[in-house]
Enzyme design. Structure first.
Site, PDB file in Angstrom:
ATOM      1  NE  ARG A 163      34.358  66.937  51.364  1.00  0.00           N
ATOM      2  CZ  ARG A 163      33.792  65.581  51.849  1.00  0.00           C
ATOM      3  NH1 ARG A 163      32.843  65.603  51.217  1.00  0.00           N
ATOM      4  NH2 ARG A 163      34.501  65.078  52.633  1.00  0.00           N
TER       5      ARG A 163
ATOM      6  CE  LYS B 259      38.458  64.305  50.529  1.00  0.00           C
ATOM      7  NZ  LYS B 259      38.500  65.259  51.679  1.00  0.00           N
TER       8      LYS B 259
ATOM      9  CG  HIS C 196      36.868  72.598  54.529  1.00  0.00           C
ATOM     10  ND1 HIS C 196      37.283  72.467  55.778  1.00  0.00           N
ATOM     11  CD2 HIS C 196      36.242  72.016  53.918  1.00  0.00           C
ATOM     12  CE1 HIS C 196      36.761  70.906  55.407  1.00  0.00           C
ATOM     13  NE2 HIS C 196      36.535  70.907  54.244  1.00  0.00           N
TER      14      HIS C 196
ATOM     15  NE  ARG D  99      32.940  69.562  55.447  1.00  0.00           N
ATOM     16  CZ  ARG D  99      32.388  67.855  55.294  1.00  0.00           C
ATOM     17  NH1 ARG D  99      31.300  68.831  54.080  1.00  0.00           N
ATOM     18  NH2 ARG D  99      32.942  67.331  55.336  1.00  0.00           N
TER      19      ARG D  99
ATOM     20  CG  HIS E  62      34.045  63.256  57.229  1.00  0.00           C
ATOM     21  ND1 HIS E  62      34.290  64.003  58.723  1.00  0.00           N
ATOM     22  CD2 HIS E  62      34.531  64.079  56.376  1.00  0.00           C
ATOM     23  CE1 HIS E  62      34.810  64.493  59.122  1.00  0.00           C
ATOM     24  NE2 HIS E  62      34.254  65.094  57.360  1.00  0.00           N
TER      25      HIS E  62
ATOM     26  CE1 TYR F 106      24.389  48.062  46.290  1.00  0.00           C
ATOM     27  CE2 TYR F 106      26.897  47.841  47.347  1.00  0.00           C
ATOM     28  CZ  TYR F 106      25.831  47.394  46.369  1.00  0.00           C
ATOM     29  OH  TYR F 106      25.935  46.622  45.671  1.00  0.00           O
TER      30      TYR F 106
END
Length: 181
Positions: free
Chosen positions: A17, A44, A108, A111, A134, A144
């Site tokens: 990003r 994010k 952006h 991406r 994502h 994890y």
């Protein structure tokens, strides 16, 4: 500016990003491991993200370190280089100066371009999604699994950098043919 050129190149190579790119700090870059570890608070979804660095990305970063390595940020701001990263409009502004309209390309946009081409070229969808950072819908699992698919993602990121290099060389070959033709 040299730093803006490097930011554009890394935006294409790393497809993170735009805010993650401009807030990159030298302490997050591990040249030996060829990884950029973005801390959870900068992400994010608030989960640490590992970005494997291709040979091409490492070369850019090593050269850039000579220019900005004495600063906190990989891409320091012009107004306050010791305390602030580059402006959020820098990459998009550079794209406009290169002739790309807003509807054609944005920072952006690297991406979605990478996602589309990686999927079209048969890379594992889950590895692509993980590289794009994502969201994992299960927050316990997400905490994890920031390194999920890391070996495959390292191969994918090197393939992607090589792919972009081939496109760049193809463009140079086509331009040379046209000028000789």
């Amino acid at each position: 500016l040299y730093t803006t050129q490097c930011a554009l190149k890394l935006a294409a190579l790393l497809f993170v990003r735009p805010g993650e790119l401009r807030h990159a700090e030298w302490t997050e870059i591990d040249f030996d491991a060829a990884e950029w570890r973005i801390p959870a608070p900068k992400m994010k979804m608030r989960v640490q993200h590992i970005v494997p660095l291709s040979k091409q990305a490492l070369i850019i970063l090593k050269h850039l370190k000579l220019a900005t390595g004495n600063r906190r940020y990989v891409f320091p701001g012009i107004q306050s280089p010791k305390s602030r990263p580059m402006c959020e409009n820098t990459v998009n502004g550079a794209l406009r100066r290169l002739g790309y309209e807003r509807h054609e390309m944005t920072g952006h946009g690297f991406r979605s371009m990478a996602s589309t081409l990686l999927n079209e070229n048969g890379w594992n969808r889950d590895a692509i999604e993980r590289q794009l950072a994502h969201a994992e819908t299960n927050y316990v699992r997400a905490a994890y699994n920031y390194a999920d698919y890391l070996p495959e993602r390292k191969k994918m990121m090197q393939w992607w950098a090589d792919y972009l290099g081939r496109l760049k060389n193809l463009e140079k070959t086509d331009a040379k043919k046209q000028s000789n033709g």
